[in-house]
Design an enzyme around this catalytic site. Structure first.
Site, PDB file in Angstrom:
ATOM      1  N   TYR A   1      -2.047  -0.384  10.645  1.00  0.00           N
ATOM      2  CA  TYR A   1      -2.134  -0.840   9.257  1.00  0.00           C
ATOM      3  C   TYR A   1      -0.849  -0.488   8.501  1.00  0.00           C
ATOM      4  O   TYR A   1      -0.278  -1.326   7.796  1.00  0.00           O
ATOM      5  CB  TYR A   1      -3.342  -0.193   8.585  1.00  0.00           C
ATOM      6  CG  TYR A   1      -3.479  -0.513   7.116  1.00  0.00           C
ATOM      7  CD1 TYR A   1      -3.979  -1.744   6.702  1.00  0.00           C
ATOM      8  CD2 TYR A   1      -3.131   0.425   6.140  1.00  0.00           C
ATOM      9  CE1 TYR A   1      -4.110  -2.044   5.353  1.00  0.00           C
ATOM     10  CE2 TYR A   1      -3.261   0.135   4.800  1.00  0.00           C
ATOM     11  CZ  TYR A   1      -3.754  -1.102   4.404  1.00  0.00           C
ATOM     12  OH  TYR A   1      -3.872  -1.390   3.064  1.00  0.00           O
TER      13      TYR A   1
ATOM     14  N   SER B   1       0.868  -1.180   0.000  1.00  0.00           N
ATOM     15  CA  SER B   1       0.000   0.000   0.000  1.00  0.00           C
ATOM     16  C   SER B   1       0.899   1.223   0.000  1.00  0.00           C
ATOM     17  O   SER B   1       2.062   1.152   0.421  1.00  0.00           O
ATOM     18  CB  SER B   1      -0.887   0.008   1.251  1.00  0.00           C
ATOM     19  OG  SER B   1      -1.531   1.257   1.417  1.00  0.00           O
TER      20      SER B   1
ATOM     21  N   LYS C   1       2.073  -2.866   6.576  1.00  0.00           N
ATOM     22  CA  LYS C   1       2.412  -2.748   5.160  1.00  0.00           C
ATOM     23  C   LYS C   1       3.888  -2.390   4.960  1.00  0.00           C
ATOM     24  O   LYS C   1       4.494  -2.789   3.961  1.00  0.00           O
ATOM     25  CB  LYS C   1       1.492  -1.730   4.481  1.00  0.00           C
ATOM     26  CG  LYS C   1       0.041  -2.193   4.410  1.00  0.00           C
ATOM     27  CD  LYS C   1      -0.096  -3.532   3.702  1.00  0.00           C
ATOM     28  CE  LYS C   1      -1.522  -4.007   3.596  1.00  0.00           C
ATOM     29  NZ  LYS C   1      -1.646  -5.303   2.905  1.00  0.00           N
TER      30      LYS C   1
END
Length: 256
Positions: free
Chosen positions: A152, A139, A156
């Site tokens: 998150y 991402s 990533k």
């Protein structure tokens, strides 16, 4: 002989778009998803569009499930030429509010699941004369900071590191490892981010989403099909000399 692509989290969203595109590219498709009913519906839709596909129920945070989906792919189609670690989860909360349970959950899925997928794919691809391709979902949050996406983003960043290390370790077996880094995709994740910004920044519903879209140089949000076009390249023979890369597909947001 047609090649075989395994896609985790392939029943909907970006994963479904990946299956549609790679199916049109001539791949046999194996969808791994926790929601087997939805996965079966997706497979039915694929078959109606002349895409050969099967569904396998699997939880990517469980190592045995990742090896099981590879076994089923080989049993049905004979090989695993492309393995896409697409499945993942998000969390929307300030760093100071992240709980141990939430941190463990997101790392189990996004990081442990990616490791287990790489392991399962590698075991099979090392047996194959032509090796294979492993493609991971990263991402732009794995390259830069976004408020409320601390956990998150950490997962990533970890996926990006795993991609680089695995590419170096597996090159000798003719296995390439790359990652795709989407931007602002119109999915449930951004609905949750938008809702979180209502409380965190005092914005009105929809404002955070629109603010992000307005900052995209190409001036539109991203579709799952946009991501699928990049993954189609990474899965193709045209990408045989590319490995260890985490490639942005974000409309120009992250340019560093």
């Amino acid at each position: 002989m047609s090649k075989v692509a395994v896609i985790t989290g392939g029943a909907q969203g970006i994963g479904k778009a990946l299956g549609e595109r790679l199916g049109k590219d001539g791949f046999h498709i194996v969808i791994s998803d926790m929601n087997i009913d939805l996965a079966n519906k997706t497979v039915e839709a694929f078959k109606n569009n002349s895409i050969d596909a099967i569904a396998v129920q699997g939880d990517i945070s469980k190592q045995d499930d990742q090896f099981h989906v590879v076994d089923q792919a080989v049993k049905q189609f004979g090989s695993v030429d492309v393995f896409i670690n697409n499945a993942g989860i998000d969390q929307v909360e300030a760093v100071e509010d992240i709980t141990p349970n939430n941190l463990e959950k997101i790392f189990n899925v996004n990081v442990f699941g990616t490791v287990y997928g790489i392991q399962a794919a590698t075991k099979q691809m090392k047996k194959q004369e032509n090796g294979g391709k492993i493609i991971n979902a990263c991402s732009i949050a794995g390259k830069t900071a976004f408020q409320l996406l601390g956990a998150y983003s950490a997962t990533k960043f970890a996926v990006r590191g795993l991609t680089q290390v695995a590419s170096q370790e597996l090159a000798q077996f003719n296995i390439t490892v790359n990652a795709y880094c989407p931007g602002i995709v119109g999915t449930d994740m951004w609905d949750r981010i938008d809702a979180g910004m209502v409380d965190y920044k005092g914005q009105k519903p929809g404002e955070a989403w629109q603010e992000q879209v307005d900052n995209i140089p190409l001036k539109r949000s991203q579709t799952p099909e946009d991501v699928a076009k990049l993954v189609s390249y990474l899965a193709s023979e045209d990408a045989n000399y590319m490995t260890g890369q985490a490639i942005n597909i974000d409309g120009g947001i992250e340019v560093h």
